[in-house]
Design an enzyme around this catalytic site. Structure first.
Site, short mmCIF file in Angstrom:
data_model
loop_
_atom_site.label_atom_id
_atom_site.label_comp_id
_atom_site.label_asym_id
_atom_site.label_seq_id
_atom_site.Cartn_x
_atom_site.Cartn_y
_atom_site.Cartn_z
N LYS A 1 10.90 0.04 -8.34
CA LYS A 1 10.35 -0.89 -7.35
C LYS A 1 10.16 -0.15 -6.03
CE LYS A 1 11.23 -4.22 -10.34
NZ LYS A 1 11.03 -3.53 -11.60
N GLY A 2 9.07 -0.44 -5.35
CA GLY A 2 8.83 0.19 -4.06
C GLY A 2 7.84 1.34 -4.12
N CYS A 3 7.38 1.67 -5.32
CA CYS A 3 6.38 2.73 -5.46
C CYS A 3 5.00 2.09 -5.53
CB CYS A 3 6.62 3.54 -6.73
SG CYS A 3 8.02 4.66 -6.60
N GLN A 4 4.05 2.73 -4.88
CA GLN A 4 2.67 2.27 -4.90
C GLN A 4 2.10 2.37 -6.32
OE1 GLN A 4 0.25 4.67 -2.35
NE2 GLN A 4 -1.53 3.35 -2.51
N SER A 5 2.39 3.47 -6.98
CA SER A 5 1.95 3.70 -8.36
C SER A 5 3.06 3.22 -9.29
CB SER A 5 1.73 5.18 -8.61
OG SER A 5 1.17 5.80 -7.51
#
Length: 139
Positions: free
Chosen positions: A49-53
């Site tokens: 969670k928290g990653c753009q990809s």
């Protein structure tokens, strides 16, 4: 090899490149050598969670060490998680929890990544440490 030694190796490798374009390319190349995560672990539960990809991270414990596998749907992000796995895979949970991640600043990653990618990198580190905490508590 200890976490600190691996981090120093990575710092030395990045020091070989003068331009940021070359460093980006190197990160992408590292991503190509990432040991692929088994398809069965590419689940919603393993997405960081928290990653753009999309970044999938899985951890197993072998002989007291945590072994990470990962994948991403973006080439740069795949390189970033490859660096983290290189540093933290095959290490004891306690060593992972105690390790600092100053090397990320030393190689200039955070300052040259977009804010969303930098946040994703922090999320990757956080998730790796959470796995270490879980395995540490289990032992």
């Amino acid at each position: 090899m200890k976490i600190q030694e691996i981090q120093e190796e990575i710092i030395d490798e990045f020091a070989m490149f003068d331009e940021w374009d070359e460093r980006y390319q190197y990160v992408i190349d590292l991503g190509k050598s990432l040991p692929l995560i088994d398809e069965q672990y590419k689940t919603e539960n393993n997405i960081i969670k928290g990653c753009q990809s999309k970044v999938w991270l899985h951890a197993d414990q072998k002989d007291g060490n945590i072994v990470f596998t990962a994948d991403s749907d973006a080439i740069l992000t795949k390189g970033l998680i490859a660096i983290m796995i290189r540093v933290f895979s095959n290490q004891k949970p306690e060593a992972i929890l105690e390790a600092n991640t100053d090397f990320v600043d030393e190689i200039g990653l955070k300052e040259h990544l977009s804010p969303t990618r930098a946040n994703g990198l922090v999320s990757m580190i956080k998730q790796i440490k959470m796995y270490a905490l879980a395995f540490s508590a289990k032992n």
